[in-house]
Design a protein around this motif. Structure first.
Motif, PDB file in Angstrom:
ATOM      1  N   UNK A   1     -11.238 -20.491 -43.428  1.00 46.61           N
ATOM      2  CA  UNK A   1     -10.326 -21.188 -43.093  1.00 46.61           C
ATOM      3  C   UNK A   1      -9.067 -21.812 -44.274  1.00 46.61           C
ATOM      4  N   UNK A   2      -7.987 -21.625 -44.302  1.00 43.88           N
ATOM      5  CA  UNK A   2      -7.160 -21.725 -45.618  1.00 43.88           C
ATOM      6  C   UNK A   2      -6.732 -21.029 -46.405  1.00 43.88           C
ATOM      7  N   UNK A   3      -7.553 -19.593 -45.919  1.00 43.66           N
ATOM      8  CA  UNK A   3      -7.835 -18.633 -47.346  1.00 43.66           C
ATOM      9  C   UNK A   3      -6.113 -17.924 -46.738  1.00 43.66           C
ATOM     10  N   UNK A   4      -5.246 -18.768 -46.284  1.00 41.71           N
ATOM     11  CA  UNK A   4      -4.022 -18.031 -46.001  1.00 41.71           C
ATOM     12  C   UNK A   4      -3.235 -17.441 -45.275  1.00 41.71           C
ATOM     13  N   UNK A   5      -4.346 -16.912 -43.965  1.00 41.38           N
ATOM     14  CA  UNK A   5      -3.967 -16.148 -42.832  1.00 41.38           C
ATOM     15  C   UNK A   5      -2.802 -16.503 -42.130  1.00 41.38           C
ATOM     16  N   UNK A   6      -2.916 -17.383 -41.517  1.00 39.39           N
ATOM     17  CA  UNK A   6      -1.382 -17.955 -40.889  1.00 39.39           C
ATOM     18  C   UNK A   6      -0.595 -17.666 -41.316  1.00 39.39           C
ATOM     19  N   UNK A   7      -0.232 -18.428 -42.809  1.00 36.10           N
ATOM     20  CA  UNK A   7       1.116 -19.079 -44.002  1.00 36.10           C
ATOM     21  C   UNK A   7       1.800 -17.112 -43.625  1.00 36.10           C
ATOM     22  N   UNK A   8       0.369 -16.374 -43.770  1.00 38.44           N
ATOM     23  CA  UNK A   8       0.801 -14.853 -44.427  1.00 38.44           C
ATOM     24  C   UNK A   8       1.584 -14.303 -42.800  1.00 38.44           C
ATOM     25  N   UNK A   9       1.259 -14.834 -41.808  1.00 39.77           N
ATOM     26  CA  UNK A   9       1.894 -14.445 -40.407  1.00 39.77           C
ATOM     27  C   UNK A   9       3.217 -14.740 -40.932  1.00 39.77           C
ATOM     28  N   UNK A  10       3.181 -16.241 -40.415  1.00 38.87           N
ATOM     29  CA  UNK A  10       5.120 -16.769 -40.321  1.00 38.87           C
ATOM     30  C   UNK A  10       5.922 -16.047 -41.206  1.00 38.87           C
ATOM     31  N   UNK A  11       4.886 -16.066 -43.228  1.00 33.31           N
ATOM     32  CA  UNK A  11       6.417 -15.297 -44.194  1.00 33.31           C
ATOM     33  C   UNK A  11       6.741 -14.331 -43.653  1.00 33.31           C
ATOM     34  N   UNK A  12       6.156 -13.670 -42.475  1.00 33.56           N
ATOM     35  CA  UNK A  12       6.326 -11.749 -41.913  1.00 33.56           C
ATOM     36  C   UNK A  12       7.677 -12.332 -41.536  1.00 33.56           C
ATOM     37  N   UNK A  13       7.401 -12.997 -40.648  1.00 34.59           N
ATOM     38  CA  UNK A  13       8.819 -13.253 -39.407  1.00 34.59           C
ATOM     39  C   UNK A  13       8.986 -14.307 -39.977  1.00 34.59           C
ATOM     40  N   UNK A  14       9.150 -14.561 -41.090  1.00 30.43           N
ATOM     41  CA  UNK A  14      10.107 -16.278 -41.059  1.00 30.43           C
ATOM     42  C   UNK A  14      10.715 -17.469 -40.858  1.00 30.43           C
ATOM     43  N   UNK A  15       8.790 -17.481 -40.570  1.00 29.04           N
ATOM     44  CA  UNK A  15       8.921 -19.165 -39.964  1.00 29.04           C
ATOM     45  C   UNK A  15       8.800 -19.875 -40.856  1.00 29.04           C
ATOM     46  N   UNK A  16       8.119 -19.108 -42.306  1.00 29.97           N
ATOM     47  CA  UNK A  16       8.222 -20.003 -43.469  1.00 29.97           C
ATOM     48  C   UNK A  16       8.544 -19.100 -44.820  1.00 29.97           C
ATOM     49  N   UNK A  17       9.400 -19.802 -45.642  1.00 30.99           N
ATOM     50  CA  UNK A  17      10.108 -19.485 -46.569  1.00 30.99           C
ATOM     51  C   UNK A  17       8.850 -19.027 -47.562  1.00 30.99           C
ATOM     52  N   UNK A  18       9.193 -18.093 -47.990  1.00 29.85           N
ATOM     53  CA  UNK A  18       8.341 -17.535 -49.147  1.00 29.85           C
ATOM     54  C   UNK A  18       8.761 -18.037 -50.495  1.00 29.85           C
ATOM     55  N   UNK A  19       7.822 -18.398 -51.725  1.00 31.02           N
ATOM     56  CA  UNK A  19       9.209 -18.450 -52.753  1.00 31.02           C
ATOM     57  C   UNK A  19       8.790 -17.126 -53.720  1.00 31.02           C
ATOM     58  N   UNK A  20       8.161 -16.787 -54.210  1.00 26.53           N
ATOM     59  CA  UNK A  20       8.441 -15.203 -54.126  1.00 26.53           C
ATOM     60  C   UNK A  20       8.164 -13.749 -54.389  1.00 26.53           C
ATOM     61  N   UNK A  21       8.438 -12.266 -53.788  1.00 29.58           N
ATOM     62  CA  UNK A  21       8.099 -10.832 -53.566  1.00 29.58           C
ATOM     63  C   UNK A  21       9.250 -10.813 -52.732  1.00 29.58           C
TER      64      UNK A  21
END
Ligand SMILES: Nc1ncnc2c1ncn2[C@@H]1O[C@H](COP(=O)(O)OP(=O)(O)OP(=O)(O)O)[C@@H](O)[C@H]1O
Ligand SMILES: [Mg+2]
Length: 266
Positions: free
Chosen positions: A60-80
């Protein structure tokens, strides 16, 4: 005898390929994301070929959901950067709505509109985003409801459906957009085992149909039978990646081993 074939020049992009010789469908390159002082994703690289199923696991908290959300543009990334074939998903000029048509997402929380029937929950996006006529949208919705085994529930409201049925409507809704990739974020973790199974069955069918999928799940049976590859995330990094059976039985990293020990004892 036929003429010897002339040597054709190969497009250089065709050589930046995986083992199969095809370009990966989804490419995540050096992805960073932080919230305040907390680095949540720390330089994640991941490629998924067309038709492959990547299962993501991690504490929990390792970033899995954040990663999926970035792939779907629900969360904006910082870089990459994240690419879906030639589309740079994360480019500022890329329309997030276009991304979300091509990359469907199914969440743990089943977020259907309570005041709309199962069918209407699906036609809404088709009408608005795809500009389909009512009749076309309805036909598409009914096809997708049938695909997830809910042909007879098209006129039911969410309150009349079980958790598993609601989740299957959510899957049908995402599939109706005819996406290239489906993302699943713990789609069964709010469900009883029996209801989980009906959702997992639908997911297995999608695997069999060749759908490209990235799936966050603790369902290790799904991983073992459905995943082409599995990634273990910890502290925002992919610590280890490989065939599921290797990660289960022969993890290279102590953290991976500890994680699988912990979930076996759940
Ligand atoms: N919108 C946000 N604002 C601030 N912090 C956030 C936000 N979203 C996530 N985080 C933090 O980022 C970290 C990673 O969260 P994330 O939800 O990606 O983890 P996860 O691996 O999906 O965990 P879980 O297994 O519990 O679902 C957590 O520390 C979380 O608190
Ligand atoms: Mg999560």
């Amino acid at each position: 005898m036929s003429e010897p074939r002339t040597t054709e020049t190969t497009d250089s992009t065709e050589r930046t390929t995986g083992a199969t010789g095809t370009k990966p469908l989804l490419r995540i390159e050096d992805l960073w994301k932080s919230y305040g002082n907390e680095d949540v994703l720390c330089g994640v690289d991941l490629t998924v070929d067309r038709g492959d199923v990547e299962v993501l696991v991690g504490p929990s908290g390792s970033g899995k959901s954040t990663m999926l959300r970035c792939i779907n543009r629900l969360t904006e990334i910082d870089s990459g950067s994240i690419y879906l074939e030639d589309m740079e998903v994360t480019a500022p000029e890329t329309d997030p709505n276009e991304v979300r048509q091509q990359i469907g997402m199914v969440f743990q929380d089943i977020n259907l509109f309570a005041h709309l029937t199962a069918r209407k929950n699906i036609t809404l996006g088709l009408r608005k985003v795809r500009n389909l006529s009512e009749a076309e949208a309805r036909q598409r919705a009914d096809t997708e409801l049938e695909r997830v085994g809910l042909a007879d529930q098209a006129d039911s409201y969410p309150a009349q459906l079980s958790g598993g049925q609601k989740q299957r409507v959510g899957i049908a809704r995402a599939l109706a957009m005819d996406p290239e990739v489906m993302l699943f974020d713990e789609p069964t973790s709010a469900l009883d085992p029996e209801l989980s199974n009906e959702v997992l069955e639908v997911m297995h069918e999608l695997v069999a149909e060749g759908m490209t999928m990235v799936v966050v799940t603790h369902e290790m049976r799904f991983a073992r039978n459905g995943a082409s590859s599995m990634s273990f995330l910890d502290g925002g990094e992919v610590i280890e990646r490989g065939p599921p059976e290797d990660l289960f039985e022969n993890p290279s990293h102590e953290r991976t081993a500890r994680f699988f020990e912990s979930i076996r004892h759940d």
